[in-house]
Design an enzyme around this catalytic site. Structure first.
Site, PDB file in Angstrom:
ATOM      1  CG  PHE A  58      40.054 144.007  75.942  1.00 24.69           C
ATOM      2  CD1 PHE A  58      41.040 142.916  76.137  1.00 24.69           C
ATOM      3  CD2 PHE A  58      39.813 144.306  74.873  1.00 24.69           C
ATOM      4  CE1 PHE A  58      41.730 142.386  75.066  1.00 24.69           C
ATOM      5  CE2 PHE A  58      40.399 144.162  73.718  1.00 24.69           C
ATOM      6  CZ  PHE A  58      41.544 142.924  73.742  1.00 24.69           C
ATOM      7  CE  LYS A  59      33.000 142.724  84.627  1.00 24.53           C
ATOM      8  NZ  LYS A  59      32.295 141.743  85.212  1.00 24.53           N
ATOM      9  CB  ILE A  60      39.725 146.858  82.495  1.00 28.29           C
ATOM     10  CG1 ILE A  60      40.166 146.531  81.361  1.00 28.29           C
ATOM     11  CG2 ILE A  60      41.133 147.073  83.359  1.00 28.29           C
ATOM     12  CD1 ILE A  60      41.068 145.399  80.685  1.00 28.29           C
TER      13      ILE A  60
END
Length: 305
Positions: free
Chosen positions: A166-168
Protein backbone atom coordinates in the site's frame (compact mmCIF):
# COMPACT_ATOMS: atom_id res chain seq x y z
CA UNK A 1 6.42 -11.03 8.58
CA UNK A 2 9.54 -10.07 6.62
CA UNK A 3 8.41 -8.17 3.52
CA UNK A 4 9.60 -9.35 0.14
CA UNK A 5 10.36 -5.75 -0.81
CA UNK A 6 11.33 -2.79 1.34
CA UNK A 7 13.42 0.38 1.15
CA UNK A 8 13.40 3.03 -1.57
CA UNK A 9 11.76 2.36 -4.94
CA UNK A 10 11.93 5.66 -6.85
CA UNK A 11 9.79 6.39 -9.88
CA UNK A 12 11.70 6.24 -13.18
CA UNK A 13 11.00 9.37 -15.25
CA UNK A 14 10.30 8.88 -18.94
CA UNK A 15 12.93 10.54 -21.11
CA UNK A 16 12.02 12.23 -24.39
CA UNK A 17 13.94 13.92 -27.20
CA UNK A 18 13.47 17.60 -28.02
CA UNK A 19 10.84 16.46 -30.53
CA UNK A 20 8.89 14.54 -27.87
CA UNK A 21 9.93 11.05 -28.98
CA UNK A 22 11.11 8.36 -26.57
CA UNK A 23 14.86 8.62 -25.90
CA UNK A 24 15.81 5.06 -24.99
CA UNK A 25 19.54 5.76 -24.69
CA UNK A 26 18.86 8.40 -22.03
CA UNK A 27 16.29 6.08 -20.48
CA UNK A 28 18.91 3.39 -19.93
CA UNK A 29 21.38 5.88 -18.47
CA UNK A 30 18.64 7.17 -16.18
CA UNK A 31 18.04 3.65 -14.87
CA UNK A 32 21.77 2.99 -14.44
CA UNK A 33 22.14 6.18 -12.42
CA UNK A 34 19.17 5.35 -10.20
CA UNK A 35 20.59 1.93 -9.42
CA UNK A 36 24.08 3.35 -8.80
CA UNK A 37 22.49 5.91 -6.43
CA UNK A 38 21.29 3.13 -4.15
CA UNK A 39 17.73 2.40 -5.23
CA UNK A 40 16.45 -0.84 -3.72
CA UNK A 41 14.07 -1.14 -6.67
CA UNK A 42 12.38 0.95 -9.34
CA UNK A 43 8.85 1.85 -10.39
CA UNK A 44 7.86 2.37 -14.04
CA UNK A 45 4.97 4.16 -15.71
CA UNK A 46 3.76 6.01 -12.62
CA UNK A 47 2.33 9.53 -12.67
CA UNK A 48 5.85 10.91 -12.19
CA UNK A 49 6.76 8.92 -15.33
CA UNK A 50 4.22 11.00 -17.28
CA UNK A 51 2.28 7.80 -17.89
CA UNK A 52 -0.76 9.83 -18.95
CA UNK A 53 0.99 11.04 -22.15
CA UNK A 54 2.17 7.59 -23.27
CA UNK A 55 0.53 5.36 -25.85
CA UNK A 56 0.00 1.66 -25.17
CA UNK A 57 2.76 0.83 -27.64
CA UNK A 58 5.14 3.20 -25.86
CA UNK A 59 4.26 1.64 -22.52
CA UNK A 60 5.23 -1.73 -23.94
CA UNK A 61 8.50 -0.41 -25.40
CA UNK A 62 9.45 1.22 -22.10
CA UNK A 63 8.56 -1.80 -19.98
CA UNK A 64 10.48 -4.20 -22.24
CA UNK A 65 13.48 -1.93 -22.64
CA UNK A 66 13.87 -1.10 -18.96
CA UNK A 67 13.26 -4.60 -17.61
CA UNK A 68 15.75 -6.04 -20.11
CA UNK A 69 18.28 -3.35 -19.24
CA UNK A 70 17.84 -3.77 -15.48
CA UNK A 71 18.37 -7.49 -16.01
CA UNK A 72 17.50 -8.45 -12.45
CA UNK A 73 19.81 -5.97 -10.73
CA UNK A 74 16.87 -4.67 -8.68
CA UNK A 75 13.16 -5.56 -8.55
CA UNK A 76 10.89 -3.44 -10.74
CA UNK A 77 7.30 -2.37 -10.06
CA UNK A 78 5.16 -1.56 -13.10
CA UNK A 79 2.15 0.74 -12.81
CA UNK A 80 -0.81 -0.76 -14.66
CA UNK A 81 -3.63 1.54 -13.57
CA UNK A 82 -6.69 1.69 -15.83
CA UNK A 83 -10.40 2.29 -15.25
CA UNK A 84 -11.27 -0.95 -17.02
CA UNK A 85 -10.86 -4.08 -14.91
CA UNK A 86 -10.12 -6.11 -18.04
CA UNK A 87 -7.50 -3.70 -19.39
CA UNK A 88 -5.80 -3.40 -15.99
CA UNK A 89 -5.66 -7.19 -15.67
CA UNK A 90 -4.25 -7.54 -19.20
CA UNK A 91 -1.63 -4.87 -18.54
CA UNK A 92 -0.69 -6.59 -15.30
CA UNK A 93 -0.38 -10.05 -16.85
CA UNK A 94 1.82 -8.55 -19.55
CA UNK A 95 4.03 -6.77 -16.99
CA UNK A 96 4.42 -10.02 -15.06
CA UNK A 97 5.37 -11.89 -18.25
CA UNK A 98 8.13 -9.34 -18.88
CA UNK A 99 9.59 -9.75 -15.39
CA UNK A 100 7.81 -7.23 -13.17
CA UNK A 101 8.13 -7.98 -9.45
CA UNK A 102 4.91 -6.16 -8.55
CA UNK A 103 2.21 -4.01 -10.11
CA UNK A 104 0.96 -0.72 -8.69
CA UNK A 105 -2.67 0.18 -9.33
CA UNK A 106 -4.88 3.09 -8.32
CA UNK A 107 -8.59 2.46 -7.71
CA UNK A 108 -10.66 2.87 -10.89
CA UNK A 109 -11.35 6.51 -11.71
CA UNK A 110 -11.63 8.68 -14.78
CA UNK A 111 -11.45 12.44 -14.94
CA UNK A 112 -12.93 14.55 -12.17
CA UNK A 113 -16.25 12.78 -11.72
CA UNK A 114 -16.22 9.10 -12.76
CA UNK A 115 -15.85 6.91 -9.66
CA UNK A 116 -17.17 3.55 -8.48
CA UNK A 117 -18.36 2.47 -5.00
CA UNK A 118 -16.55 0.12 -2.64
CA UNK A 119 -18.11 -3.16 -3.84
CA UNK A 120 -16.87 -2.48 -7.38
CA UNK A 121 -13.43 -1.40 -6.11
CA UNK A 122 -13.15 -4.62 -4.09
CA UNK A 123 -14.16 -6.71 -7.11
CA UNK A 124 -11.75 -4.76 -9.33
CA UNK A 125 -8.77 -5.69 -7.15
CA UNK A 126 -10.05 -9.25 -6.62
CA UNK A 127 -10.24 -9.87 -10.37
CA UNK A 128 -6.82 -8.28 -10.82
CA UNK A 129 -5.40 -10.57 -8.13
CA UNK A 130 -6.88 -13.62 -9.85
CA UNK A 131 -5.13 -12.63 -13.09
CA UNK A 132 -1.54 -12.56 -11.77
CA UNK A 133 0.90 -14.26 -9.41
CA UNK A 134 2.83 -11.22 -8.18
CA UNK A 135 1.92 -8.70 -5.45
CA UNK A 136 -0.42 -5.79 -6.04
CA UNK A 137 0.34 -2.39 -4.51
CA UNK A 138 -2.72 -0.21 -4.04
CA UNK A 139 -1.82 3.42 -4.66
CA UNK A 140 -3.91 5.59 -2.34
CA UNK A 141 -3.34 8.98 -3.94
CA UNK A 142 -5.40 12.20 -4.05
CA UNK A 143 -5.39 12.10 -7.86
CA UNK A 144 -7.97 9.31 -7.89
CA UNK A 145 -10.48 11.35 -5.88
CA UNK A 146 -11.45 8.08 -4.18
CA UNK A 147 -11.53 7.73 -0.41
CA UNK A 148 -10.07 4.41 0.70
CA UNK A 149 -10.52 3.98 4.44
CA UNK A 150 -7.97 2.03 6.48
CA UNK A 151 -10.68 -0.50 7.30
CA UNK A 152 -11.46 -1.08 3.62
CA UNK A 153 -7.79 -1.33 2.68
CA UNK A 154 -7.18 -3.78 5.53
CA UNK A 155 -10.14 -5.88 4.42
CA UNK A 156 -8.72 -6.11 0.90
CA UNK A 157 -5.33 -7.09 2.32
CA UNK A 158 -6.93 -9.89 4.33
CA UNK A 159 -9.34 -11.17 1.67
CA UNK A 160 -7.60 -10.63 -1.70
CA UNK A 161 -4.59 -12.87 -2.22
CA UNK A 162 -2.16 -10.61 -4.08
CA UNK A 163 -3.10 -7.32 -2.39
CA UNK A 164 -0.23 -6.88 0.05
CA UNK A 165 1.40 -3.48 -0.51
CA UNK A 166 0.00 0.00 0.00
CA UNK A 167 1.42 3.33 -1.10
CA UNK A 168 -0.27 5.88 1.14
CA UNK A 169 -0.16 9.45 -0.19
CA UNK A 170 -3.41 10.88 1.12
CA UNK A 171 -3.71 13.61 3.78
CA UNK A 172 -2.73 12.36 7.23
CA UNK A 173 -0.62 9.57 5.75
CA UNK A 174 1.08 8.60 9.02
CA UNK A 175 -2.20 8.20 10.87
CA UNK A 176 -3.62 6.17 8.00
CA UNK A 177 -0.56 3.92 7.85
CA UNK A 178 -0.70 3.32 11.58
CA UNK A 179 -4.39 2.38 11.45
CA UNK A 180 -3.92 0.22 8.37
CA UNK A 181 -1.13 -1.72 10.08
CA UNK A 182 -3.24 -2.13 13.23
CA UNK A 183 -6.27 -3.41 11.34
CA UNK A 184 -4.51 -5.47 8.69
CA UNK A 185 -1.78 -7.13 10.74
CA UNK A 186 0.46 -9.51 8.80
CA UNK A 187 -1.76 -9.21 5.72
CA UNK A 188 -0.30 -5.72 5.23
CA UNK A 189 3.10 -6.86 4.03
CA UNK A 190 4.26 -3.49 2.74
CA UNK A 191 2.92 -0.23 4.19
CA UNK A 192 4.75 2.42 2.14
CA UNK A 193 5.25 6.14 2.09
CA UNK A 194 4.92 8.19 -1.11
CA UNK A 195 4.39 11.83 -2.14
CA UNK A 196 8.10 12.42 -2.84
CA UNK A 197 8.99 11.56 0.79
CA UNK A 198 7.57 14.86 2.06
CA UNK A 199 6.09 12.98 5.04
CA UNK A 200 8.79 10.30 5.21
CA UNK A 201 9.90 10.62 8.82
CA UNK A 202 6.41 10.56 10.41
CA UNK A 203 5.47 7.76 8.03
CA UNK A 204 8.49 5.72 9.13
CA UNK A 205 7.52 6.40 12.72
CA UNK A 206 4.06 5.03 11.90
CA UNK A 207 5.54 1.79 10.56
CA UNK A 208 6.24 2.38 6.87
CA UNK A 209 8.77 -0.11 5.52
CA UNK A 210 9.27 1.43 2.08
CA UNK A 211 9.04 4.68 0.17
CA UNK A 212 8.30 5.51 -3.44
CA UNK A 213 9.94 8.82 -4.26
CA UNK A 214 11.07 10.87 -7.21
CA UNK A 215 14.10 9.53 -9.04
CA UNK A 216 16.57 12.38 -8.60
CA UNK A 217 18.31 11.68 -5.30
CA UNK A 218 17.78 8.19 -3.87
CA UNK A 219 21.28 8.42 -2.39
CA UNK A 220 19.93 11.11 -0.08
CA UNK A 221 16.74 9.37 0.97
CA UNK A 222 17.86 5.75 1.32
CA UNK A 223 20.09 6.45 4.36
CA UNK A 224 17.08 7.97 6.17
CA UNK A 225 15.12 4.76 5.73
CA UNK A 226 18.11 2.57 6.65
CA UNK A 227 18.87 4.55 9.80
CA UNK A 228 15.28 4.34 10.98
CA UNK A 229 15.06 0.63 10.15
CA UNK A 230 18.20 -0.01 12.23
CA UNK A 231 16.62 1.77 15.20
CA UNK A 232 18.66 5.00 15.02
CA UNK A 233 15.78 7.47 15.07
CA UNK A 234 17.99 10.45 15.86
CA UNK A 235 20.21 9.84 12.82
CA UNK A 236 17.14 9.27 10.65
CA UNK A 237 15.67 12.57 11.82
CA UNK A 238 18.93 14.44 11.26
CA UNK A 239 19.24 13.07 7.73
CA UNK A 240 15.61 13.85 6.98
CA UNK A 241 16.09 17.43 8.18
CA UNK A 242 19.25 17.71 6.03
CA UNK A 243 17.52 16.61 2.81
CA UNK A 244 14.14 18.21 3.50
CA UNK A 245 14.82 21.45 1.53
CA UNK A 246 15.32 19.43 -1.67
CA UNK A 247 12.45 17.05 -0.89
CA UNK A 248 10.23 20.07 -0.32
CA UNK A 249 11.40 21.77 -3.52
CA UNK A 250 10.43 18.72 -5.54
CA UNK A 251 7.12 18.20 -3.78
CA UNK A 252 5.94 21.81 -3.68
CA UNK A 253 7.70 23.62 -6.54
CA UNK A 254 8.77 21.38 -9.41
CA UNK A 255 6.80 18.15 -9.13
CA UNK A 256 7.51 15.43 -11.66
CA UNK A 257 10.00 17.60 -13.58
CA UNK A 258 12.55 17.72 -10.73
CA UNK A 259 14.22 14.39 -11.47
CA UNK A 260 14.74 15.08 -15.15
CA UNK A 261 16.02 18.61 -14.50
CA UNK A 262 18.62 17.27 -12.06
CA UNK A 263 19.54 14.43 -14.40
CA UNK A 264 20.03 16.83 -17.29
CA UNK A 265 22.11 19.13 -15.08
CA UNK A 266 24.34 16.21 -14.12
CA UNK A 267 24.76 14.80 -17.61
CA UNK A 268 22.66 11.70 -17.01
CA UNK A 269 20.12 12.37 -19.77
CA UNK A 270 20.16 14.45 -22.94
CA UNK A 271 16.83 16.27 -22.61
CA UNK A 272 14.68 17.17 -19.60
CA UNK A 273 11.60 18.34 -21.48
CA UNK A 274 8.22 16.93 -20.55
CA UNK A 275 5.88 15.82 -23.31
CA UNK A 276 3.38 18.40 -24.51
CA UNK A 277 1.01 19.71 -23.20
CA UNK A 278 2.94 19.69 -19.91
CA UNK A 279 4.86 22.98 -19.57
CA UNK A 280 8.58 23.12 -18.95
CA UNK A 281 9.91 24.40 -15.64
CA UNK A 282 10.19 28.16 -15.35
CA UNK A 283 13.93 29.01 -15.60
CA UNK A 284 13.94 30.63 -12.16
CA UNK A 285 12.23 27.62 -10.58
CA UNK A 286 14.74 25.32 -12.23
CA UNK A 287 17.63 27.48 -11.02
CA UNK A 288 16.27 27.32 -7.48
CA UNK A 289 16.03 23.54 -7.67
CA UNK A 290 19.62 23.17 -8.89
CA UNK A 291 20.93 25.65 -6.32
CA UNK A 292 19.19 23.75 -3.53
CA UNK A 293 20.58 20.46 -4.81
CA UNK A 294 24.15 21.77 -5.10
CA UNK A 295 24.12 22.61 -1.39
CA UNK A 296 23.52 18.90 -0.72
CA UNK A 297 25.76 17.43 -3.46
CA UNK A 298 23.60 14.49 -4.59
CA UNK A 299 25.17 11.94 -6.93
CA UNK A 300 22.89 13.01 -9.78
CA UNK A 301 24.90 16.21 -10.28
CA UNK A 302 28.17 14.25 -10.60
CA UNK A 303 27.21 10.90 -12.13
CA UNK A 304 27.40 11.88 -15.80
CA UNK A 305 30.29 14.34 -15.61
Amino acid sequence: MTPRYRGIFPVVPTTFTDLGLLDLDSQKRCVDFMIDAGSDGLCLLANFSEQFVLSDDERDVLTRTILEHVDGRVPVIVTTTHFSTRVCAERSRHAQSLGAAMVMVMPPYHGATFRVPEPQIFDFYARLSDAIDIPVMIQDAPASGTVLSPAFLARMAREIEQVAYFKIESTGAASKLRELIRLGGDAVEGPWDGEEAITLFPDLEAGATGSMTGGGFPDGIRPIIEAHHSGDRERAFALYRHWLPLINYENRQTGLLAAKALMKEGGVIACEAPRHPLPALHPDTRAGLVETARRLDPLVLRWGR
